[in-house]
Design an enzyme around this catalytic site. Structure first.
Site, PDB file in Angstrom:
ATOM      1  CG  HIS A 150      -9.517  -6.649   8.628  1.00  0.00           C
ATOM      2  ND1 HIS A 150      -8.483  -7.093   9.395  1.00  0.00           N
ATOM      3  CD2 HIS A 150      -9.182  -6.947   7.349  1.00  0.00           C
ATOM      4  CE1 HIS A 150      -7.567  -7.651   8.627  1.00  0.00           C
ATOM      5  NE2 HIS A 150      -7.968  -7.567   7.371  1.00  0.00           N
TER       6      HIS A 150
ATOM      7  CD  GLU B 154      -1.901  -2.330   1.435  1.00  0.00           C
ATOM      8  OE1 GLU B 154      -0.781  -2.623   1.897  1.00  0.00           O
ATOM      9  OE2 GLU B 154      -2.802  -3.168   1.269  1.00  0.00           O
TER      10      GLU B 154
END
Lengths: 380, 454
Positions: free
Chosen positions: B256, B187
């Site tokens: 998450h 990322e």
């Protein structure tokens, strides 16, 4: 201290060339794994280095030599003046000087096509801008935080840009310019405009994780980028050998199949010769190159540097025996350039820098309304 | 020309220091870069170098002198053309302070915020299709990719896998691998590459599989994308869209499940959009891609599969920075965004059955906030509840409450309340997860409280 162990390096180089980087395929491999032995044989870490060794120094015309000399001298005088203005309180915050490293930016950027190729660097950025022909006045005025500065005084020493010259900063976060540079290279490739990106970073930034994430994608996508590690020996005050397991930075692309080059960054002609090899490789669509430019910073990391992590003798040794400007000056003299001509150049550059300093000192600060401008482009 | 050598500053805060040692003496010839003296402060020692070449003239401050003010002339240096002008014209105690041209002291004029544009009229007779949020997002991207060659999508599993949540389904087939790019799981790296590509003139859409993973890349979103236009004095544009699901999904645990809306909405230089239904998802996605500023586009996994009406128009683009009244009401205003809007509408239905008419406002854009829409509704209902699927502390709710206090105080008939997730990392166990998340019952209870009906 600088580059060191020339013989050892040569021996290692041979070993690297002779031995394929991965062991040859033995028996069964996982089905999904391609057979790499063929490409491994083709890939040699030192392939470009061998090319560079063939003609180590660029054969410059007298005119080119003078051009390099003038540019390096401009950077040095500019930086000395910046240091002086800092001492007088006219420049605030951080100010990282490029003195000693001039041959790197000048040697590399002289081989680029200005207006077509892009350049990006970290916070030690004044030299790279000057080497790309950006007006010293607007750079100095940015250092003093004035409206006429290249970023209207809102960026400062570390955050300067010139989209006109395809100079994309000037980035203050160590290593951030590396993926950003790969993005610029991505844009060159996407548009097929023939441009390449030159992304500079230091031996300190070379330990950032995002650098390796970028190496991977740049090689995977065959991006037209030259990664340039300016190894000046110290990440702030931490010597390379105290921060890096692999101190030969040009090898660090090996895991990503990026060929490396180990270049003397204190000789502008060697830098330029290496640039020719590296840029040709990238322009031919062969993917990224990693260049390690071995150089030396005479001044502290920034202005308030304790100067305790290295000896005065070490610095003096570089200044006396390895200075890129003195080296070129000597060669110019050998080519018959007379002392008076060189003095005249020096004088003209001093005047140019003095003008830039006057301009930077006497320009007004940004208008207070500038506080709110340029936050967003659109209005919503 | 004789040059005055002045006591240098080591840092912007240094006012004086000790001239520890002279390394040259009167009459010495020096070249630029030669070290003249050592200067000490309580923090550091600095070597003071010659800038010019020349001969050291009179040394005015002997070594060992303490408390030498910055700017004091400490020695004279003659230039090469000089005769013997090596003494100071007059011993100056301290040089005058550098005097940069003073900035005007008047308070800077804040630019007037432009009145947010309103949604375009939907022509009478426009067919309304029923479309999932997932497809609306995809269609928005695809239309913009057809319209503008510079637009491309990159991210993990966006191409061959067709999107981890199928939002990019079909894009590879239409646009090919040059414009729909699978990235490695990296990322920080690909957010940086996307940002750099935007600086280089392209229009990247960077998908994060979820915004939880964008934490690895937040440096580029904030330091590289958001600040560059300002730091460059308006030269460097960064028209990138960072998009992906945000907030809690279902039973995926604390790492998450997080709402980053408040994080990004606190950063000047960013546009932050968090749509709820299909029409807004598509219309704002198209606006985000056309926007010249960096956009953080926060979607919600639990909403992807929901279907809503979407006007079938050639070019359905909605204004950024404009809230939407989802349900009109006169008794209380419920302000929400993203998945919270659905819960708020459910709450409003329940409340209507009990005789309380709630107005539901979907903020849609979190930065810049449509303050006027909130204040106008407050003026009408005199009561506000904020419903947010996210933690309460330093949240969008905090911001709305501040807005009501600062600019709507006189219209308030009750304190503004917020209903948020519990202030804990999101648990995995089904019962605990349910207890932790924003829910309709909580919104109903808060509304009754501000209406003094409980």
């Amino acid at each position: 201290m600088l580059k060191r162990r020339v013989r050892t390096v040569l021996v290692q180089q041979l070993q690297y060339e002779d031995v394929p980087l991965a062991k040859p395929t033995r028996t069964r491999k996982a089905a999904s794994k391609p057979d790499l032995s063929q490409s491994d044989a083709e890939f040699a870490l030192r392939s470009l280095q061998a090319e560079h060794e063939k003609a180590k120094r660029y054969s410059a015309s007298d005119e080119q030599m003078l051009g390099f000399y003038e540019q390096m001298l401009l950077i040095r005088r500019f930086e000395e003046k910046a240091g002086q203005l800092y001492g007088l309180g006219l420049i605030g915050g951080f100010c990282h000087l490029y003195i000693g490293q001039e041959a790197v930016a000048v040697g590399l950027q002289s081989a680029l096509a200005e207006g077509k190729d892009s350049v990006i660097t970290g916070y030690r950025d004044h030299g790279h801008m000057l080497a790309y022909g950006i007006d010293p006045k607007v750079i100095m005025a940015e250092l003093t935080g004035r409206q006429a500065g290249i970023s209207k005084g809102k960026g400062g020493s570390m955050h300067m840009f010139s989209t006109e010259h395809k100079f994309y900063g000037g980035h203050g976060i160590v290593g951030a310019q590396v993926p950003l540079g790969a993005g610029l290279a991505f844009a060159h490739k996407y548009r097929d405009d023939g441009g390449i990106c030159l992304a500079y970073f230091g031996d300190g930034a070379a330990n950032q994780g995002q650098v390796y994430e970028t190496f991977n994608m740049a090689a995977l996508w065959n991006l037209p980028i030259v990664f340039v590690i300016e190894n000046n020996g110290y990440a702030m005050g931490t010597a390379v050998k105290r921060s890096s397991a692999e101190t030969e930075f040009y090898r660090r692309g090996t895991a990503f199949r990026i060929p490396g080059m180990d270049v003397n960054g204190m000789d502008v002609l060697e830098v330029r010769a290496a640039a020719e090899v590296a840029f040709a490789h990238v322009r031919e669509g062969k993917g990224p190159v990693l260049m390690e430019l071995n150089t030396y910073r005479y001044r502290g990391h920034s202005m308030s540097d304790p100067a305790k992590y290295r000896s005065r003798e070490e610095v003096q040794e570089q200044r006396d025996h390895n200075d890129p400007i003195e080296r070129l000056k000597k060669e110019l003299a050998e080519r018959g350039k007379n002392e008076d001509d060189l003095k005249a150049i020096d004088k003209a550059i001093r005047a140019k820098v003095a003008d830039a300093a006057d301009f930077a000192e006497n320009s007004p600060e940004p208008d207070a309304d500038e506080l709110y401008t340029d936050v967003l482009v659109g209005s919503y | 020309m004789a040059v005055e050598l002045k006591m240098p500053a080591l840092s912007p805060t240094m006012e004086e220091g000790t001239l520890a040692k002279w390394l040259v003496k009167e009459g010495d010839t020096v070249a630029p870069g030669d070290i003249l003296a050592e200067i000490e402060t309580d923090k550091a020692t600095m070597e003071f170098e010659a800038i010019d070449e020349g001969t050291v003239g009179q040394i005015l401050v002997p070594e060992g002198t303490e408390n030498v003010a910055v700017g004091t002339v400490i020695a004279m240096l003659s230039g090469e053309d000089d005769g013997d002008a090596l003494t100071a014209p007059a011993p100056t105690a301290a040089a005058s302070e550098p005097t940069p041209v003073a900035a005007p002291l008047a308070a800077p004029a804040k630019p007037a915020t432009s009145a947010p544009k309103s949604d375009p009229e939907i022509p009478h007779g426009t067919n309304m299709a029923t479309v999932t949020v997932r497809d609306a997002l995809r269609d928005g991207m695809a239309e913009e990719m057809r319209r503008d060659e510079r637009v491309f999508v990159m991210g993990e599993e966006v191409a061959e896998y067709q999107g981890a949540y199928k939002v990019t389904q079909g894009l590879l087939a239409e646009f090919g691998p040059k414009r729909v790019i699978d990235t490695p799981i990296t990322e920080y790296g690909f957010a940086g590459i996307g940002t750099g590509a935007a600086m280089g003139g392209l229009r990247p859409i960077v998908e994060f599989m979820t915004f939880n993973f964008a934490m690895q890349a937040i440096d580029h979103i904030i330091n590289s994308a958001a600040k560059t236009n300002y730091m460059s004095g308006g030269q460097m544009r960064c028209p990138v869209v960072f998009r992906g699901p945000n907030g809690a999904a279902s039973r995926v645990g604390a790492q998450h499940s997080q709402n980053y809306g408040p994080w990004y909405a606190s950063v000047p230089g960013l546009i932050v959009i968090a749509p709820y239904d299909s029409s807004d998802a598509k219309g704002l996605m198209k606006a985000a891609i056309r926007c010249d500023d960096p956009v953080v586009f926060l979607e919600n996994e639990l909403v992807y599969g929901r279907s809503f009406e979407l006007p079938e128009m050639d070019d359905h683009v909605l204004p950024i920075g404009k809230a939407r009244i989802m349900r009109e009401g006169s008794d209380v205003t419920i302000v929400s965004y993203s998945i919270g809007v659905g819960l708020s509408l459910d709450a409003a239905e329940q409340l209507a059955a009990e005789g309380i008419e709630a107005e539901v406002i979907d903020l849609r854009t979190l930065r810049p906030l449509d303050k006027q829409a909130v204040l106008d509704s407050l003026m009408k209902t005199n009561r506000v509840v904020v419903a947010e699927e996210g933690w309460p502390t330093c949240s969008i709710s905090s911001e709305i409450i501040t807005l009501c206090m600062e600019d709507g105080f006189d219209d308030l008939d009750a304190p503004v309340l917020r209903v948020c997730n519990e202030d804990v990392p999101l648990p995995y166990a089904a019962n605990l997860e349910k207890l932790a998340l924003l829910n309709t019952a909580g919104i109903v209870a808060a509304v009754k409280k501000v209406c003094y009906r409980d």
